[in-house]
Design a protein around this motif. Structure first.
Motif, mmCIF file in Angstrom:
data_model
loop_
_atom_site.group_PDB
_atom_site.id
_atom_site.type_symbol
_atom_site.label_atom_id
_atom_site.label_comp_id
_atom_site.label_asym_id
_atom_site.label_seq_id
_atom_site.Cartn_x
_atom_site.Cartn_y
_atom_site.Cartn_z
ATOM 1 N N GLY A 46 1.349 -6.405 24.146
ATOM 2 C CA GLY A 46 1.828 -5.022 24.153
ATOM 3 C C GLY A 46 0.807 -4.002 24.554
ATOM 4 O O GLY A 46 0.993 -2.816 24.362
ATOM 5 N N GLN A 47 -0.319 -4.413 25.167
ATOM 6 C CA GLN A 47 -1.379 -3.462 25.484
ATOM 7 C C GLN A 47 -1.268 -2.856 26.877
ATOM 8 O O GLN A 47 -2.138 -2.142 27.302
ATOM 9 C CB GLN A 47 -2.744 -4.175 25.344
ATOM 10 N N ALA A 83 -6.499 5.230 11.624
ATOM 11 C CA ALA A 83 -6.366 3.878 11.083
ATOM 12 C C ALA A 83 -5.546 2.987 12.002
ATOM 13 O O ALA A 83 -5.546 1.765 11.843
ATOM 14 C CB ALA A 83 -5.718 3.919 9.701
ATOM 15 N N GLY A 84 -4.854 3.562 12.949
ATOM 16 C CA GLY A 84 -4.005 2.796 13.851
ATOM 17 C C GLY A 84 -3.047 3.735 14.555
ATOM 18 O O GLY A 84 -3.262 4.952 14.608
ATOM 19 N N ALA A 85 -1.987 3.166 15.094
ATOM 20 C CA ALA A 85 -1.019 3.985 15.812
ATOM 21 C C ALA A 85 0.317 3.260 15.858
ATOM 22 O O ALA A 85 0.388 2.035 15.714
ATOM 23 C CB ALA A 85 -1.504 4.280 17.233
ATOM 24 N N LEU A 86 1.384 4.037 16.044
ATOM 25 C CA LEU A 86 2.736 3.506 16.195
ATOM 26 C C LEU A 86 3.272 3.965 17.550
ATOM 27 O O LEU A 86 3.232 5.153 17.862
ATOM 28 C CB LEU A 86 3.649 4.006 15.078
ATOM 29 N N HIS A 97 -8.539 -0.787 16.130
ATOM 30 C CA HIS A 97 -9.178 -1.447 17.281
ATOM 31 C C HIS A 97 -8.169 -1.806 18.368
ATOM 32 O O HIS A 97 -8.527 -2.458 19.352
ATOM 33 C CB HIS A 97 -9.905 -2.708 16.817
ATOM 34 N N GLY A 98 -6.913 -1.427 18.187
ATOM 35 C CA GLY A 98 -5.903 -1.713 19.193
ATOM 36 C C GLY A 98 -5.242 -3.058 19.061
ATOM 37 O O GLY A 98 -4.447 -3.445 19.930
ATOM 38 N N ARG A 152 -4.601 6.351 30.186
ATOM 39 C CA ARG A 152 -3.291 6.985 30.192
ATOM 40 C C ARG A 152 -2.230 6.098 29.567
ATOM 41 O O ARG A 152 -1.063 6.486 29.510
ATOM 42 C CB ARG A 152 -2.862 7.328 31.629
ATOM 43 N N GLN A 153 -2.609 4.915 29.109
ATOM 44 C CA GLN A 153 -1.646 4.017 28.488
ATOM 45 C C GLN A 153 -1.360 4.465 27.059
ATOM 46 O O GLN A 153 -2.230 5.025 26.384
ATOM 47 C CB GLN A 153 -2.157 2.583 28.523
ATOM 48 N N PRO A 154 -0.140 4.246 26.592
ATOM 49 C CA PRO A 154 0.284 4.794 25.290
ATOM 50 C C PRO A 154 -0.622 4.410 24.127
ATOM 51 O O PRO A 154 -0.955 5.249 23.294
ATOM 52 C CB PRO A 154 1.694 4.226 25.116
ATOM 53 N N VAL A 155 -1.036 3.142 24.037
ATOM 54 C CA VAL A 155 -1.858 2.707 22.898
ATOM 55 C C VAL A 155 -3.186 3.436 22.887
ATOM 56 O O VAL A 155 -3.627 3.949 21.845
ATOM 57 C CB VAL A 155 -2.073 1.183 22.945
ATOM 58 N N TYR A 156 -3.827 3.508 24.047
ATOM 59 C CA TYR A 156 -5.131 4.174 24.121
ATOM 60 C C TYR A 156 -5.008 5.645 23.739
ATOM 61 O O TYR A 156 -5.820 6.176 22.958
ATOM 62 C CB TYR A 156 -5.690 4.031 25.539
ATOM 63 N N ARG A 157 -3.982 6.319 24.264
ATOM 64 C CA ARG A 157 -3.813 7.742 23.974
ATOM 65 C C ARG A 157 -3.549 7.985 22.493
ATOM 66 O O ARG A 157 -4.071 8.941 21.902
ATOM 67 C CB ARG A 157 -2.672 8.302 24.809
#
Length: 560
Positions: free
Chosen positions: A246-247, A307-310, A224-225, A264-269
């Motif tokens: 950090g969003q 499940a998420g992102a790094l 969910h970010g 275009r933000q890293p978390v969303y991508r």
């Protein structure tokens, strides 16, 4: 230390209280049952309490309960506790004897001291022996002091209760052993879990220290970010961007002005499943603005769902500013060179067009000077494009063998001056689809380098080989050479080997970088094989993009 001492004292007090409580709890059930029988006797069993044996047994049980409460058992030897259950057998024997006529089944009360014995720390065979002897005492008490052979069958009945109690004791012992085994296993697993927990805490501590030591900002988010992990460097970036989670915050694009769109933000991508690296964004405002190189990778479940992102961020502000300064420098130098070169070309044209024609050999010299000045002018124009890693090419059918011959003639005087002999070996004509001006630049760069880095003379060989799909161009010298690591870096802009610098050989370290860019713009490749003191071989591989009709072949031969 005071805290540890207090904990030890507290455990000691708790242990003492536990021993006293256990003694009382083991004695209370037997006492309650006998008291209830005595209280209800006038109504249910008249005459029971008037029997001296029953009264004596009841009194013993009450006294034993009082002793269980009063006596400081924790100060006595641990085995002294067994006095209570042994005396319980005597008291039960008296109670049963006094109530034998009205309540002969009171011998079953022996189960309470049996339970106590089975839970004691005595060896199993001792506990079982005391169980049998105590139970036998309870059933045989009325028969003590008299023996009638006619009542032998009745005497055998006294063995029933000991046998029953023995079976109960064995069952209890087995159950206690199983419980103890399970308790030992639970304690072992508890120790293992504690060890794993301590190891996990230690690993987490080490991981946290590592994450907080590196100068790369790291952020882990869930599906969910929401941020689940971040390090100290990333927290600094977040504060700089004015967004603590950090969003994104005040994140802008490469132009340092336009806010970065959400998609275009890293978390969303990363949460959409995209993997990327070296994406440049800017955070902060004004003079505090910093350039971040971002990379991201999604974290997937076993079923492939996200499940998420790094996300990783590196501060590359100084590098970006250095590249910008370098591009500005190249741009300024190019403009400074452009005017005098244009003037040189203009005067050379005037000389060639003068009404008094030059002698043939001087006209050839001027022609070579004009052609090389024109190439330098194009090179100056290329400096701007190489700053952006772009070189424009305009391919057309060209005889590569003729270009090689022209480059050899242009470099002949320098080769003779350095004591270098030039040799060529190529089929002629060698038609292919290339930009002649750019490939001439490649040939001149490779030949001039081969001559320049052969200070002791020798032979420089130029070979061209055509296969079904490529043309391989080799320029080989027997000069000072390079190490393997230097050969890998030699195509980097402004790179010069330590040997070249120590030998005070002229050069800016741009020629091979431009050469590589030109070759790659043609869809080809270039590589170098070299060894210190044994020379170098540069190989240019160009695709055969097109062919025209060929003339009869012969050899260009050897040029000196």
């Amino acid at each position: 230390m005071p805290r540890d001492a207090g904990a030890v004292r507290w455990r000691a007090v708790a242990s003492k209280a536990s021993i006293s409580r256990s003694v009382v709890l083991c004695q209370i059930p037997l006492t309650v049952i006998v008291v209830v029988i005595a209280v209800s006797a006038p109504l249910l069993r008249p005459g029971l309490t008037s029997d001296p044996a029953f009264d004596l047994g009841l009194s013993m049980i009450l006294v034993l309960l009082a002793l269980s409460v009063i006596v400081p058992w924790h100060e006595l030897p641990r085995g002294s506790l067994l006095i209570v259950p042994i005396l319980d057998f005597v008291a039960i024997a008296l109670v049963r004897t006094g109530a034998l006529e009205v309540q002969p089944a009171l011998g079953v009360l022996a189960v309470f001291p049996v339970l106590w014995l089975m839970r004691s720390s005595l060896p199993p065979w001792v506990s079982l022996a005391l169980t049998v002897l105590g139970s036998l005492l309870v059933t045989s008490w009325p028969l003590l002091g008299s023996f009638d052979p006619a009542q032998l069958r009745s005497y055998l009945g006294v063995l029933l209760l000991p046998i029953v109690m023995l079976c109960i004791a064995v069952t209890i012992r087995v159950m206690i052993s199983g419980a103890q085994a399970r308790e030992i296993e639970i304690e072992r697993k508890d120790r293992e879990l504690n060890d794993l927990l301590r190891a996990a805490i230690d690993r987490e501590r080490v991981l946290t220290a590592i994450l907080n030591t590196v100068d790369v900002g790291l952020t882990a988010v869930d599906a969910h970010g929401n941020t689940t992990l971040t390090n100290r460097q990333q927290e600094l970036f977040n504060r700089l961007s004015g967004h603590d989670d950090g969003q994104g915050g005040s994140m802008v694009g490469a132009d340092r002005v336009t806010p970065l769109a959400v998609d275009r933000q890293p978390v969303y991508r990363a949460l959409t499943g995209e993997t990327f690296a070296d994406e440049l964004v800017w955070v902060g405002d004004g003079d505090a603005q910093r350039a971040l190189s971002t990379a991201a990778r999604p974290i997937k479940n076993a079923d492939g769902s996200i499940a998420g992102a790094l996300i990783a961020c590196s501060d590359v502000t100084e590098l970006v500013e250095a590249v910008t300064a370098k591009d500005a420098f190249i741009s300024n130098i190019s403009h400074e060179f452009h005017a005098p070169l244009t003037s040189v070309l203009g005067y050379l044209e005037l000389v060639m067009e003068d009404e008094h024609p030059l002698p043939g050999h001087l006209r050839g010299y001027v022609d070579v000077a004009g052609r090389n000045a024109e190439r330098v002018l194009h090179l100056v124009a290329d400096l701007l494009s190489t700053a952006g890693d772009r070189v424009r090419v305009h391919p057309r059918p060209v005889d590569l063998a003729a270009l090689i011959e022209m480059s050899v003639r242009s470099n002949r005087f320098r080769a003779q001056k350095n004591g270098v002999k030039l040799k060529t070996n190529a089929q002629t004509p060698l038609w292919t689809l290339i930009d002649p001006l750019r490939i001439s630049q490649v040939l001149d760069n490779l030949l001039s380098n081969a001559i320049k880095y052969s200070p002791d003379g020798g032979v420089v060989t130029i070979r061209a080989e055509e296969s079904e799909s490529t043309i391989d161009l080799h320029v080989e010298d027997r000069g000072m050479g390079m190490t393997e690591q230097e050969a890998r870096q030699v195509f980097s802009r402004f790179y010069r080997t330590p040997a070249a610098r120590s030998a005070d050989i002229d050069g800016a370290g741009l020629g091979l970088a431009i050469t590589k860019s030109i070759v790659e713009s043609h869809g080809g490749s270039i590589h170098c094989v070299s060894a210190p003191g044994k020379g170098s071989r540069f190989t240019v591989t160009l695709p055969v993009n097109g062919e025209v009709s060929r003339m009869p072949q012969d050899s260009i031969g050897e040029s000196v």
